[in-house]
Each structure stands twice: as C-alpha cells, then as structure tokens.
Design an enzyme around this catalytic site. Structure first.
Site, short mmCIF file in Angstrom:
data_model
loop_
_atom_site.label_atom_id
_atom_site.label_comp_id
_atom_site.label_asym_id
_atom_site.label_seq_id
_atom_site.Cartn_x
_atom_site.Cartn_y
_atom_site.Cartn_z
N LYS A 18 -27.72 12.36 -53.82
CA LYS A 18 -26.29 11.99 -53.96
C LYS A 18 -25.47 13.14 -54.50
CE LYS A 18 -27.20 8.51 -56.75
NZ LYS A 18 -28.67 8.60 -56.81
N ARG A 93 -23.03 0.52 -58.93
CA ARG A 93 -24.48 0.35 -58.88
C ARG A 93 -24.89 -1.10 -59.04
NH1 ARG A 93 -27.77 5.46 -60.74
NH2 ARG A 93 -25.97 6.74 -61.07
N ARG A 165 -34.45 16.80 -67.00
CA ARG A 165 -33.72 15.66 -67.55
C ARG A 165 -34.72 14.71 -68.19
NH1 ARG A 165 -29.53 13.47 -63.00
NH2 ARG A 165 -30.42 11.50 -63.72
N ARG A 176 -36.54 3.79 -63.01
CA ARG A 176 -35.24 3.96 -62.32
C ARG A 176 -35.31 3.46 -60.89
NH1 ARG A 176 -34.68 10.03 -63.09
NH2 ARG A 176 -32.79 9.93 -61.83
P1 AP5 Z 1 -29.93 15.10 -56.56
O1 AP5 Z 1 -28.86 15.49 -55.60
O2 AP5 Z 1 -29.81 15.53 -57.97
O3 AP5 Z 1 -30.22 13.52 -56.42
P2 AP5 Z 1 -29.38 12.27 -56.92
O4 AP5 Z 1 -29.40 11.26 -55.83
O5 AP5 Z 1 -28.05 12.70 -57.43
O6 AP5 Z 1 -30.34 11.76 -58.06
P3 AP5 Z 1 -30.00 11.36 -59.58
O7 AP5 Z 1 -31.31 11.43 -60.31
O8 AP5 Z 1 -28.89 12.17 -60.12
O9 AP5 Z 1 -29.56 9.89 -59.39
P4 AP5 Z 1 -29.62 8.73 -60.39
O10 AP5 Z 1 -28.84 7.74 -59.66
O11 AP5 Z 1 -30.97 8.32 -60.82
O12 AP5 Z 1 -29.02 9.35 -61.74
P5 AP5 Z 1 -27.56 9.56 -62.30
O13 AP5 Z 1 -27.48 10.90 -62.91
O14 AP5 Z 1 -26.53 9.19 -61.30
O15 AP5 Z 1 -31.32 15.64 -55.96
C1 AP5 Z 1 -32.53 15.45 -56.67
C2 AP5 Z 1 -33.39 16.72 -56.55
O16 AP5 Z 1 -33.77 16.88 -55.18
C3 AP5 Z 1 -32.67 18.02 -56.93
O17 AP5 Z 1 -33.59 18.88 -57.54
C4 AP5 Z 1 -32.19 18.60 -55.58
O18 AP5 Z 1 -32.11 20.00 -55.62
C5 AP5 Z 1 -33.27 18.11 -54.64
N1 AP5 Z 1 -32.77 17.77 -53.31
C6 AP5 Z 1 -31.63 17.07 -53.02
N2 AP5 Z 1 -31.51 16.90 -51.69
C7 AP5 Z 1 -32.61 17.49 -51.12
C8 AP5 Z 1 -33.07 17.63 -49.78
N3 AP5 Z 1 -32.37 17.13 -48.74
N4 AP5 Z 1 -34.23 18.26 -49.57
C9 AP5 Z 1 -34.95 18.76 -50.61
N5 AP5 Z 1 -34.58 18.69 -51.91
C10 AP5 Z 1 -33.41 18.03 -52.16
O19 AP5 Z 1 -27.49 8.46 -63.47
C11 AP5 Z 1 -28.27 8.63 -64.65
C12 AP5 Z 1 -28.19 7.41 -65.52
O20 AP5 Z 1 -26.81 7.18 -65.96
C13 AP5 Z 1 -28.58 6.07 -64.87
O21 AP5 Z 1 -29.99 5.90 -64.84
C14 AP5 Z 1 -27.87 5.07 -65.80
O22 AP5 Z 1 -28.54 4.92 -67.01
C15 AP5 Z 1 -26.53 5.78 -66.06
N6 AP5 Z 1 -25.52 5.41 -65.07
C16 AP5 Z 1 -24.87 6.25 -64.22
N7 AP5 Z 1 -24.03 5.56 -63.43
C17 AP5 Z 1 -24.13 4.25 -63.79
C18 AP5 Z 1 -23.50 3.06 -63.32
N8 AP5 Z 1 -22.61 3.05 -62.33
N9 AP5 Z 1 -23.83 1.90 -63.93
C19 AP5 Z 1 -24.73 1.87 -64.93
N10 AP5 Z 1 -25.37 2.96 -65.40
C20 AP5 Z 1 -25.07 4.16 -64.84
MG MG Z 2 -27.14 12.82 -59.32
#
Ligand code: AP5
Ligand code: MG
Length: 225
Positions: A18, A93, A165, A176
């Site tokens: 994402k 979410r 992280r 997660r």
């Molecule tokens: P990356 O692009 O970082 O993936 P992502 O989908 O953004 O994954 P996240 O871990 O950030 O998502 P998440 O939803 O668990 O966490 P968030 O920070 O939003 O890519 C991942 C890795 O793969 C990277 O190393 C990248 O380089 C690599 N990669 C990407 N694309 C690739 C490809 N095509 N090929 C190869 N490699 C690739 O949320 C964290 C926490 O915040 C949540 O758990 C929750 O506690 C809280 N939170 C946030 N939003 C809410 C909400 N709306 N409601 C409640 N709690 C919330």
């Molecule tokens: Mg992210």
C-alpha cells in the site's frame, strides 16, 4: 496532474505494498498521500494523548479503536492540504470507518473516485514484512530482498541506521494478518460493486504493480488523466 478534486483509497493486507504504491500513484496524480500507519507512529513518537492510547494496540498488531482513529483521520482530511483530494493508505480498515468516510465525503459534496484493492498471498506478505527495514528519521522504506539500501543497513538519503518496525516481528505479523482478514477484508465486499473499484494483483514486481494501477486509472479516465 489533476484538474479537479480526486479522492482515492488503497486497501490490502499488511505487506501488500500500500505504502509503496501509494507513493507512486500520489506522485503521478498530484494527490497527497495520507499514510495512516505513519500518522499513528508519529503520534506515538511525539507522545501525544492519542499516541499514548494507540501505542499498545499498534505494537500488538491490533487496530486502534474506531472512535480514536476516525477522529484523527477525518480531522486531518479537513486541512487545506487536502482540498483537492487525497490518497488514503490504511483507512478505512473497518466497516464503521468506511461508513464515516462516506458521511464525510457526502458532507463535503464529494465522493471516492477510486478504491485500489491490492491482493497478495499470505506467504508473500510474511516474506515482505520480515525483510522490510525503515529509516526511523525520514520514514523511507527498504526491503532487504527486493529494495535494499545501497549501503548495508543505513538510509540512502540521511545515512541513519535502518530499523525493523516493532510490529514486523514474526508473531505480530501473524496477528496483523488475522486482524486484516477479520476486520478489513470485508471492505472489499463493501466497495467492489462501485465503478471505481480496481482489483489489482499486488504480488508482482513493484513497477509491474504500479503500471497495472496506473493503466486501470487511465482506462477509467477520472482524476484528470
Ligand atoms: P509496504 O508498501 O510497506 O506495505 P504496506 O501494505 O504499506 O504494509 P504495512 O505493513 O505498512 O501495512 P499495515 O496495514 O500492516 O500497517 P500500517 O503502517 O498501515 O511494503 C512492505 C515491504 O514490501 C517493503 O519492504 C517494500 O519495500 C516491499 N514491497 C512492496 N511492494 C513490493 C513488490 N511489489 N515487490 C517486492 N517487494 C515489495 O499500520 C500500522 C498500525 O497502525 C496498524 O496495525 C494499527 O495498529 C494502526 N492503524 C493504522 N491505520 C489504522 C486504522 N485505519 N484503524 C485502526 N488502526 C490503524
Ligand atoms: Mg504501509
């Protein structure tokens, strides 16, 4: 660049890409990227009242409760920076968050132009998250397998030491993914009948996924491109 307001959300499991894809799309459309996970992490780092309440949920891989999360995101979207639209990454979410976002858009006589849904296998998600490293200073994201830094474990731009992280530890990744399937995956059903719904295979290489998203957007022709 956009010639009118354009609102997008990007949905997908942890590790679906994402954040990676939101950066590309946001640049190409000229729409600001709102990374909700990053919003939560900054509030935790700044030790705000919200951050103190959210931290425990985040480190355990659970969602921050809706009442807290909806308030902070919608307040942010009211800022002048987002008057021409936004690309929301990580919100909504839950169904409650989706309903509140719809109400917010109705109140501002606006709508969602695109819902980008990135699909990946659980195995790919675990592999990507276990090998992700981030710069604690500028937030840049790397991947030891697919997007490594030029110099071992330091940020290419600010040279700070990269970190993992806390929620990218094996047990938390599993939690997660479970939370995603229970609470967020149902949103696909909520959005999929809309004509802005883009079902994208997120499992390919980064550039291939970006091109699939951008060509789907070009095909529908909204948002000025
Ligand atoms: P990356 O692009 O970082 O993936 P992502 O989908 O953004 O994954 P996240 O871990 O950030 O998502 P998440 O939803 O668990 O966490 P968030 O920070 O939003 O890519 C991942 C890795 O793969 C990277 O190393 C990248 O380089 C690599 N990669 C990407 N694309 C690739 C490809 N095509 N090929 C190869 N490699 C690739 O949320 C964290 C926490 O915040 C949540 O758990 C929750 O506690 C809280 N939170 C946030 N939003 C809410 C909400 N709306 N409601 C409640 N709690 C919330
Ligand atoms: Mg992210």
């Amino acid at each position: 660049m956009t010639s009118r307001r354009c609102n997008l959300i990007i949905l997908g499991a942890p590790g679906a890409g994402k954040g990676t894809q939101a950066q590309v799309v946001s640049k190409q459309l000229g729409v600001p990227h709102v990374d909700c996970g990053r919003v939560v992490r900054s509030e935790v780092a700044e030790k705000t009242e919200f951050g103190a309440k959210a931290e425990g949920y985040m480190v355990q891989g659970k969602l921050v409760p809706d009442d807290l999360m909806i308030g902070i995101v919608l307040k942010r979207l009211n800022r002048p920076d987002y008057k021409d639209g936004f690309l929301l990454d990580g919100f909504p979410r839950t169904l409650d968050q989706a309903v509140k976002l719809d109400e917010f858009l109705d109140d501002s006589a606006s709508r969602l132009d695109y819902v980008i849904s990135l699909g990946i296998s659980e195995e790919t998600a675990v592999r990507r998250l276990s090998s992700r490293r981030v710069c604690p200073v500028d937030g840049r994201v790397y991947n030891l397998l697919t997007a490594p830094p030029g110099n071992e474990d330091t940020c290419d731009v600010c040279q700070n030491k990269l970190v993992q992280r806390p929620d990218d530890m094996p047990g938390t990744i599993i939690e997660r993914l479970k939370v995603y399937h229970e609470e967020t995956a149902p949103l696909i059903e909520y959005y999929k009948s809309g004509d802005g719904f883009l079902d994208i295979d997120g499992g390919g290489e980064t550039d291939v996924v970006s091109e699939s998203i951008m060509s789907a957007i070009r095909e529908r022709g909204r948002c000025g491109i």
